[in-house]
Design a protein around this motif. Structure first.
Motif, short mmCIF file in Angstrom:
data_model
loop_
_atom_site.label_atom_id
_atom_site.label_comp_id
_atom_site.label_asym_id
_atom_site.label_seq_id
_atom_site.Cartn_x
_atom_site.Cartn_y
_atom_site.Cartn_z
N ASN A 401 42.45 18.28 22.66
CA ASN A 401 42.94 17.08 23.33
C ASN A 401 44.39 16.78 22.96
O ASN A 401 45.21 16.47 23.82
CB ASN A 401 42.04 15.88 23.01
CG ASN A 401 42.46 14.63 23.74
OD1 ASN A 401 43.28 13.86 23.28
ND2 ASN A 401 41.88 14.43 24.92
N PRO A 418 37.69 16.27 25.77
CA PRO A 418 37.71 14.80 25.79
C PRO A 418 38.26 14.21 24.49
O PRO A 418 38.21 14.84 23.43
CB PRO A 418 36.24 14.43 25.99
CG PRO A 418 35.62 15.62 26.63
CD PRO A 418 36.34 16.80 26.05
N TYR A 419 38.72 12.98 24.58
CA TYR A 419 39.34 12.28 23.45
C TYR A 419 38.29 11.68 22.51
O TYR A 419 38.35 11.87 21.30
CB TYR A 419 40.27 11.19 23.96
CG TYR A 419 40.80 10.25 22.90
CD1 TYR A 419 41.88 10.62 22.11
CD2 TYR A 419 40.22 9.00 22.70
CE1 TYR A 419 42.37 9.76 21.13
CE2 TYR A 419 40.70 8.13 21.73
CZ TYR A 419 41.78 8.51 20.94
OH TYR A 419 42.26 7.66 19.98
N CYS A 531 49.60 9.14 39.18
CA CYS A 531 49.33 10.49 38.69
C CYS A 531 49.40 11.52 39.81
O CYS A 531 49.97 12.61 39.65
CB CYS A 531 47.96 10.55 38.01
SG CYS A 531 47.88 9.66 36.44
N THR A 550 46.31 5.85 28.45
CA THR A 550 45.27 5.46 29.40
C THR A 550 45.74 5.54 30.84
O THR A 550 44.95 5.85 31.74
CB THR A 550 44.78 4.03 29.10
OG1 THR A 550 45.89 3.13 29.17
CG2 THR A 550 44.16 3.95 27.72
N SER A 553 45.26 9.11 32.73
CA SER A 553 43.96 9.78 32.56
C SER A 553 43.63 10.75 33.69
O SER A 553 42.86 11.69 33.49
CB SER A 553 42.84 8.74 32.42
OG SER A 553 42.78 7.93 33.58
N TRP A 556 45.82 15.18 34.37
CA TRP A 556 45.45 16.58 34.09
C TRP A 556 44.83 17.24 35.32
O TRP A 556 45.28 18.31 35.76
CB TRP A 556 44.49 16.63 32.91
CG TRP A 556 44.14 18.04 32.51
CD1 TRP A 556 43.18 18.84 33.06
CD2 TRP A 556 44.77 18.81 31.49
NE1 TRP A 556 43.17 20.07 32.45
CE2 TRP A 556 44.14 20.08 31.48
CE3 TRP A 556 45.80 18.57 30.58
CZ2 TRP A 556 44.50 21.09 30.59
CZ3 TRP A 556 46.16 19.57 29.69
CH2 TRP A 556 45.52 20.81 29.70
N ILE A 633 44.90 1.02 25.29
CA ILE A 633 43.96 1.84 24.53
C ILE A 633 43.21 0.97 23.52
O ILE A 633 42.03 1.18 23.23
CB ILE A 633 44.68 3.01 23.83
CG1 ILE A 633 43.67 3.92 23.11
CG2 ILE A 633 45.73 2.51 22.86
CD1 ILE A 633 42.69 4.61 23.99
#
Length: 708
Positions: A401, A418-419, A531, A550, A553, A556, A633
């Motif tokens: 991550n 995942p985080y 995004c 955040t 998200s 990606w 966050i």
């Protein structure tokens, strides 16, 4: 007479340091100097190939050095980022982004001035223990001996750029230079000799031994007489003949416990078995000093063999960025020439065992976890090619991550782990076999209430493979051994299985990205629309420094679906205030590439001074500020940890809100010298402004404030 006159020519110690830096390919130094660094400032006049870049805060300097090193890095090139900092307080100010550089495995050399040797210890107000501060993030070299400054500088740069067999090992090195050592004159010829490497073998061996002792965390060893091989054979025979450890062997350890990774432990044990003809195993507890002596013996021998074969890691025209960039994408099929015969045998055996084991496994039950240098394009292409032949599809290949760098887009597609700990553990636990490629074994970011686990790996040790650089070699040596073993199993390849899964995976990703980020074409700007716009509009070969947190998200998957090839950097150590500074370094490292700083508003306030440096040096950076006026966050963490506001006073919300007063990023950017800065609060305006920003080159930095 002319030759004698030339030999008497001298330069300052500061100039000697920059000459050594220049010999390692360094072209820029990120500086925030003070009184004790003034001779280093003056020395830039004598070393014109290095350009100093002024930063307004040390965290910008260290973050820029990190970004510079990441962009300069190639599979065969390692040019360090360099900072010039003022005493202990300056180094402390730089420490947050040095922590990120440490976690990224970035090669960074900090040149830090200290009090003059004769003034040290008199308690001047700015005196502090610089070495203790520096040790937090890496190695330390103190230049206190007169006329030794060039050798000390070389030790710092060699240490920072040396190949490591331990994924995640720090490559941050601090060179501490007392004020008087910077102005003292040293022989120009002696400096040139040091740069060429004309030091005695004994001096080089002592330097290498000192480096090993720092890396392996060993106490000082007493000098012993006689052949190392004879002594080792005698001690091992005595030890292995006994069922219990006899005196004075009362403190025991394994190879892994002193700092070696599991694969390095296996390889070292294999080499030692062949050397001493004794049954040495990596998991057996041996005397601490004995294990240490064994490792030193092997590494000293490897260093000598590697040097004799021309395998020393140094900057040369053959490994320059120009040569490297011309070879990007070409498969390296040459054999490893820098490895000793025992190491080559061990890595070949590893390759055969690995291929045999994975081909026996069910393809959908093998997961791959990438870290370190595995994300550099030429390495990632080889990784994807290897696992495609083994039948492992892209949806089973994950990058850590908090990755350092991954060259993505186009025909390369992998997933991001995942985080949050439970999600990450569940993802990795879905595989029966896990393959780590240049990655440390992953652990949870935090230990939450009722979590009760730290490791994210649930497979047993026999089901975890670790692919990493062999002793004295590079990560590509491991790839070559696996590829060689694969060629001999061509009839067992499962490319058809991987290709079928890859096609379906790409269809799913593209469909989901379109639905999630392109569905809305007008109205209030949302994180999803932002995004999607960035992913579709970013140019080929750009660098994206991502600290969007955040707000980003969905970035990606959007880039997997829409973006051409690009380099993706992110926050590796969790110390926020990274992207703006790293974008400075990335833009300086390669001025031909567009750099996008994808920045959350809260963390961007930690290093907003970087905007001034972008403007001063007319850097090709587009800054996108994700302005949700909060540390969002922490809002998520607050809800996830069920932290209650017992008195309903909203005190907790007051510590995560960035409103009242409102922060005006457009005005801030213009005050720092930006000619172009715009606020966007609708999808239409953001699309128009961002696309226009991508088309501009050479017009200086641009800031787009995305109000979410």
């Amino acid at each position: 007479m002319a030759e004698e006159s030339n030999r008497e020519e001298t330069i300052t110690g500061a100039t000697a340091v920059w000459r050594v830096a220049e010999s390692h390919g360094v072209t820029h130094v990120f500086a925030n100097p003070g009184t004790t660094e003034m001779h280093f400032v003056g020395a830039f006049e004598s070393v014109r190939k290095i350009e100093p870049i002024l930063t307004l805060h040390e965290t910008v300097a260290s973050g820029a050095a990190d970004g510079y090193a990441r962009v300069k890095k190639g599979s065969n090139v390692n040019i360090p980022g360099v900072t010039l900092l003022h005493l202990g307080p300056g180094l402390m100010n730089a420490s947050a982004n040095l922590h990120n550089a440490h976690r990224a495995g970035s090669s960074v050399v900090n040149v830090v001035g200290d009090m003059s040797t004769w003034h040290s210890g008199t308690d001047p107000v700015l005196e502090s223990s610089i070495a203790d501060i520096a040790k937090i993030n890496g190695a330390v070299v103190s230049s206190k001996v007169p006329a030794a400054i060039a050798a000390d500088a070389k030790e710092a740069f060699v240490t920072a750029t040396r190949n490591s067999t331990s994924p995640g090992a720090s490559k941050v090195v601090t060179l501490i230079v007392p004020h008087d050592r910077s102005w003292e004159r040293v022989s120009k010829v002696s400096v040139e000799d040091v740069i060429r490497g004309d030091a005695s073998p004994l001096e080089q061996l002592n330097e290498d031994r000192e480096q090993k002792s720092q890396h392996l965390q060993s106490p000082e060893q007493a000098t012993t007489k006689g052949s190392v091989a004879e002594r080792m054979h005698a001690q091992l025979t005595e030890l292995l003949d006994e069922k219990e450890v006899p005196p004075p062997f009362t403190t025991k350890t394994t190879f892994r416990s002193i700092g070696l990774t599991s694969q390095s432990s296996i390889r070292y044990a294999s080499m030692l078995r062949e050397e001493f003809k004794l049954d040495i195993q990596p998991t057996i507890m041996y005397d601490y000093s004995l294990v240490w002596d064994l490792v030193l013996y092997i590494e000293d021998r490897l260093a000598i063999e590697n040097k004799n074969s021309g395998g020393e890691n140094s900057f040369s025209p053959a490994s320059s960025p120009t040569r490297e960039s011309a070879d990007v994408g070409k498969k390296n099929t040459s054999h490893s020439h820098g490895l000793s015969e025992p190491v080559q045998k061990a890595i070949n055996a590893f390759g055969k065992s690995f291929v045999k084991s994975i081909l026996k496994s069910e393809s959908g039950k093998v997961g791959v976890y990438l870290g370190g240098d595995a994300g550099i394009r030429e390495n990632l292409e080889r990784v994807c090619g290897i696992f495609r032949k083994l039948g492992i599809s892209e949806d089973s290949i994950y990058v850590e991550n908090a990755f350092s760098r991954i060259d993505r887009g186009g025909d390369l597609m992998v997933k991001r782990c995942p985080y949050f700990p439970r999600d990450a553990m569940a993802t990795l636990a879905s595989f029966e076999t896990l393959v780590l490629v240049d990655a440390k074994k992953p652990v949870a970011m935090f230990g939450y209430k009722d979590q009760n686990f730290s490791s994210l790996i649930r497979q047993g040790e026999d089901d975890v493979w670790e692919i990493e650089a062999p002793p004295g070699g590079k990560l590509t040596d491991a790839f070559e051994a696996i590829e060689t073993a694969l060629e001999k199993k061509a009839n067992a390849w499962r490319t058809d299985v991987a290709d079928a899964k890859n096609d379906k995976h790409r269809e799913r990703v593209t469909r989901a990205a379109k639905e999630n980020t392109l569905r809305e074409t007008s109205g209030k700007l949302t994180p999803a629309a932002m995004c999607g716009t960035i992913a579709k509009s970013q140019p080929e070969n750009c660098v994206v420094v991502d600290e969007s947190l955040t707000s980003g998200s969905m970035y990606w998957d959007s880039t997997d679906a829409f973006s051409p090839q690009f380099t993706h950097l992110t926050l590796t150590g969790g110390a926020i205030g990274f992207a703006l500074s790293a974008a400075v370094g990335a833009a300086v490292a390669d001025r031909s590439r567009k750099v996008i700083a994808f920045q959350a508003d809260g963390s961007g306030l930690y290093d907003c001074q970087a905007l001034w440096t972008m403007a001063r040096y007319n850097l090709n950076v587009c800054v996108v500020i994700c302005n949700n006026s909060s540390y969002n966050i922490l809002n998520i963490e607050n809800a996830m940890q069920r932290v209650e506001d017992a008195n309903k006073t909203n005190v907790s919300k007051s510590l995560t809100s960035l409103g009242e007063p409102t922060i005006d990023w457009v005005t801030m950017a213009k005050s720092f010298g930006f000619r172009m800065a715009t606020r966007c609060d609708t999808i239409e305006s953001f699309q128009m402004v961002f696309q226009e920003a991508m088309e501009k080159n050479g017009d200086g930095p641009i800031l787009v404030e995305a109000v979410l």
